[in-house]
Design a protein around this motif. Structure first.
Motif, PDB file in Angstrom:
ATOM      1  N   TYR A  44      -3.706  -1.097  -9.387  1.00 47.04           N
ATOM      2  CA  TYR A  44      -5.080  -0.347 -10.098  1.00 47.04           C
ATOM      3  C   TYR A  44      -5.155   0.926  -9.516  1.00 47.04           C
ATOM      4  N   ALA A  45      -6.000   1.706 -10.288  1.00 45.00           N
ATOM      5  CA  ALA A  45      -6.124   3.242  -9.917  1.00 45.00           C
ATOM      6  C   ALA A  45      -7.773   3.305 -10.453  1.00 45.00           C
ATOM      7  N   SER A  46      -8.625   4.067  -9.490  1.00 46.09           N
ATOM      8  CA  SER A  46      -9.830   4.418  -9.978  1.00 46.09           C
ATOM      9  C   SER A  46     -10.183   5.666  -9.371  1.00 46.09           C
TER      10      SER A  46
ATOM     11  N   ASN B 116       0.924  -1.217  -0.106  1.00 40.09           N
ATOM     12  CA  ASN B 116      -0.004   0.048  -0.056  1.00 40.09           C
ATOM     13  C   ASN B 116       0.913   1.326  -0.007  1.00 40.09           C
ATOM     14  N   VAL B 117       2.219   1.038   0.309  1.00 46.15           N
ATOM     15  CA  VAL B 117       2.914   2.155   0.544  1.00 46.15           C
ATOM     16  C   VAL B 117       3.418   2.903  -0.813  1.00 46.15           C
ATOM     17  N   TYR B 118       3.528   2.045  -1.922  1.00 47.73           N
ATOM     18  CA  TYR B 118       3.569   2.550  -3.300  1.00 47.73           C
ATOM     19  C   TYR B 118       2.843   3.497  -3.929  1.00 47.73           C
ATOM     20  N   PRO B 119       1.396   3.109  -3.975  1.00 47.79           N
ATOM     21  CA  PRO B 119       0.421   4.022  -4.191  1.00 47.79           C
ATOM     22  C   PRO B 119       0.137   5.054  -3.357  1.00 47.79           C
ATOM     23  N   MET B 120       0.368   5.124  -2.167  1.00 46.42           N
ATOM     24  CA  MET B 120       0.280   6.121  -1.123  1.00 46.42           C
ATOM     25  C   MET B 120       1.275   7.218  -1.653  1.00 46.42           C
TER      26      MET B 120
ATOM     27  N   THR C 292      -7.086   0.142   0.624  1.00 44.90           N
ATOM     28  CA  THR C 292      -6.861   0.890  -0.547  1.00 44.90           C
ATOM     29  C   THR C 292      -6.205   2.182  -0.240  1.00 44.90           C
ATOM     30  N   SER C 293      -5.547   2.901  -0.990  1.00 42.45           N
ATOM     31  CA  SER C 293      -5.086   4.111  -0.682  1.00 42.45           C
ATOM     32  C   SER C 293      -5.723   5.276  -1.187  1.00 42.45           C
ATOM     33  N   VAL C 294      -6.200   6.398  -0.633  1.00 41.16           N
ATOM     34  CA  VAL C 294      -6.923   7.283  -0.983  1.00 41.16           C
ATOM     35  C   VAL C 294      -6.124   8.654  -1.014  1.00 41.16           C
ATOM     36  N   GLY C 295      -6.265   9.567  -2.287  1.00 41.82           N
ATOM     37  CA  GLY C 295      -5.856  10.926  -1.978  1.00 41.82           C
ATOM     38  C   GLY C 295      -6.787  11.813  -2.652  1.00 41.82           C
ATOM     39  N   LYS C 296      -6.546  13.044  -2.652  1.00 35.16           N
ATOM     40  CA  LYS C 296      -7.633  14.332  -2.882  1.00 35.16           C
ATOM     41  C   LYS C 296      -7.153  14.643  -4.250  1.00 35.16           C
ATOM     42  N   GLY C 297      -8.327  14.721  -5.092  1.00 41.33           N
ATOM     43  CA  GLY C 297      -8.290  14.928  -6.553  1.00 41.33           C
ATOM     44  C   GLY C 297      -8.458  13.690  -7.514  1.00 41.33           C
ATOM     45  N   HIS C 298      -8.767  13.884  -8.664  1.00 42.83           N
ATOM     46  CA  HIS C 298      -8.734  12.935  -9.649  1.00 42.83           C
ATOM     47  C   HIS C 298      -7.442  12.897 -10.277  1.00 42.83           C
ATOM     48  N   MET C 299      -6.824  11.807 -10.107  1.00 40.29           N
ATOM     49  CA  MET C 299      -5.323  11.125 -10.696  1.00 40.29           C
ATOM     50  C   MET C 299      -5.034  10.155 -11.403  1.00 40.29           C
TER      51      MET C 299
ATOM     52  N   PHE D  49     -14.566  15.324  -0.946  1.00 37.75           N
ATOM     53  CA  PHE D  49     -13.864  15.691  -2.002  1.00 37.75           C
ATOM     54  C   PHE D  49     -13.757  14.836  -2.937  1.00 37.75           C
ATOM     55  N   PRO D  50     -13.451  15.122  -4.120  1.00 33.82           N
ATOM     56  CA  PRO D  50     -12.914  14.044  -5.285  1.00 33.82           C
ATOM     57  C   PRO D  50     -11.716  13.407  -4.874  1.00 33.82           C
ATOM     58  N   MET D  51     -11.739  11.978  -5.237  1.00 33.15           N
ATOM     59  CA  MET D  51     -10.753  11.192  -4.829  1.00 33.15           C
ATOM     60  C   MET D  51     -10.375  10.160  -5.702  1.00 33.15           C
ATOM     61  N   THR D  52      -8.986   9.718  -5.685  1.00 33.49           N
ATOM     62  CA  THR D  52      -8.445   8.717  -6.302  1.00 33.49           C
ATOM     63  C   THR D  52      -8.046   7.719  -5.447  1.00 33.49           C
ATOM     64  N   PHE D  53      -8.385   6.597  -5.792  1.00 32.19           N
ATOM     65  CA  PHE D  53      -8.024   5.356  -4.842  1.00 32.19           C
ATOM     66  C   PHE D  53      -7.212   4.277  -5.737  1.00 32.19           C
ATOM     67  N   ALA D  54      -6.359   3.572  -4.978  1.00 33.94           N
ATOM     68  CA  ALA D  54      -5.310   2.671  -5.687  1.00 33.94           C
ATOM     69  C   ALA D  54      -4.492   1.835  -4.834  1.00 33.94           C
ATOM     70  N   ASN D  55      -4.307   0.668  -5.233  1.00 37.06           N
ATOM     71  CA  ASN D  55      -3.422  -0.125  -4.462  1.00 37.06           C
ATOM     72  C   ASN D  55      -2.686  -1.027  -5.553  1.00 37.06           C
ATOM     73  N   CYS D  56      -1.667  -1.878  -4.880  1.00 38.16           N
ATOM     74  CA  CYS D  56      -1.027  -2.973  -5.880  1.00 38.16           C
ATOM     75  C   CYS D  56      -0.703  -4.320  -5.190  1.00 38.16           C
ATOM     76  N   LYS D  57      -0.418  -5.052  -5.922  1.00 40.10           N
ATOM     77  CA  LYS D  57      -0.044  -6.447  -5.158  1.00 40.10           C
ATOM     78  C   LYS D  57       1.280  -6.791  -6.007  1.00 40.10           C
ATOM     79  N   THR D  58       1.939  -7.461  -5.340  1.00 39.79           N
ATOM     80  CA  THR D  58       3.115  -8.304  -5.938  1.00 39.79           C
ATOM     81  C   THR D  58       2.690  -9.820  -6.049  1.00 39.79           C
ATOM     82  N   GLU D  59       3.195 -10.470  -7.302  1.00 39.80           N
ATOM     83  CA  GLU D  59       2.903 -11.680  -7.533  1.00 39.80           C
ATOM     84  C   GLU D  59       3.984 -12.278  -8.854  1.00 39.80           C
ATOM     85  N   ASP D  60       4.690 -13.327  -8.199  1.00 37.54           N
ATOM     86  CA  ASP D  60       5.740 -13.816  -9.253  1.00 37.54           C
ATOM     87  C   ASP D  60       6.574 -12.945  -9.672  1.00 37.54           C
TER      88      ASP D  60
END
Length: 228
Positions: free
Chosen positions: A158-160, A66-70, A201-208, A141-152
């Motif tokens: 993902y981001a939305s 979760n640190v990477y998308p944050m 999931t990570s969230v930040g302010k704004g559409h990014m 506020f408008p927000m973007t949410f994202a996260n990642c996973k590690t596999e192989d």
């Protein structure tokens, strides 16, 4: 609060800040339970909120993924970010849910100053062992949410986008939470669950979303999965 709580939280906060400074850390993931409750009788949630407020993205529950998308959301928005649980649906609206965590949300993302209190999960079995949650509500506020996973050996992101609303959450709801409205939410949740992504999931302010996807693919070489 117990007499020891404020002092212990302050000392741990100073130790965390020193550790971040000494090691030039741009972000952290903290193992926030259960050792801190067993040994120090505190919950570090409010301290994570302080780090996020100071521009050091800080994830709960040792969620290194979760640190990477944050960090990316912070770089894109130049504002505080938060690690949240994808939690309960909100009422009967299929496109709304509650984004929540115990209290690591930065003050700048909240409607008002929070209340530092006891962690209700630990209070059930060991009262007094979990002071440090910052309870309150996430602002609209408008927000973007994202996260990642590690596999192989691969990082997949993902981001939305959506928005935090002004919908009311009952006073007894634990931690720091906000109602998020996300288009086509149910199908997105299915894609995340079946895709092997975790409940954070990570969230930040704004559409990014576009900014994040360009950075992750063009410059970092990560795989991006579309959930929209």
């Amino acid at each position: 609060a117990p007499d020891y709580a404020a002092g212990t939280l302050a000392r741990l906060g100073a130790a965390l800040q020193t550790f971040v400074d000494d090691n030039s850390l741009g972000a952290v993931a903290l193992r926030c339970w259960t050792e801190l409750q067993d040994e120090l009788h505190i919950a570090p949630c409010s301290l994570l909120g302080c780090l996020n407020m100071m521009g050091v993205p800080a994830a709960c529950e040792t969620d290194v993924s979760n640190v990477y998308p944050m960090a990316a959301l912070y770089a894109a928005s130049q504002g505080s970010v938060a690690c949240c649980d994808l939690n309960n649906n909100y009422g009967s609206d299929p496109n709304k849910l509650i984004l929540f965590h115990c209290g690591p949300v930065a003050q700048s993302l909240m409607t008002a100053k929070g209340t530092v209190t006891e962690h209700k999960m630990f209070a059930k079995n060991d009262p007094g062992s979990g002071w440090g949650c910052n309870e309150g509500r996430i602002a609209s506020f408008p927000m973007t949410f994202a996260n990642c996973k590690t596999e192989d050996g691969k990082i997949t992101v993902y981001a939305s986008e959506g928005r935090f609303t002004e919908d009311v959450i009952e006073d007894g709801y634990f931690g720091c939470a906000g109602v998020a409205e996300i288009p086509d939410l149910q199908n997105k949740l299915i894609r995340l669950a079946r895709g092997g992504f975790k409940h954070h999931t990570s969230v930040g302010k704004g559409h990014m979303k576009a900014i994040l996807e360009e950075a992750f693919t063009t410059y970092l070489g990560y795989d991006v999965i579309q959930i929209d």
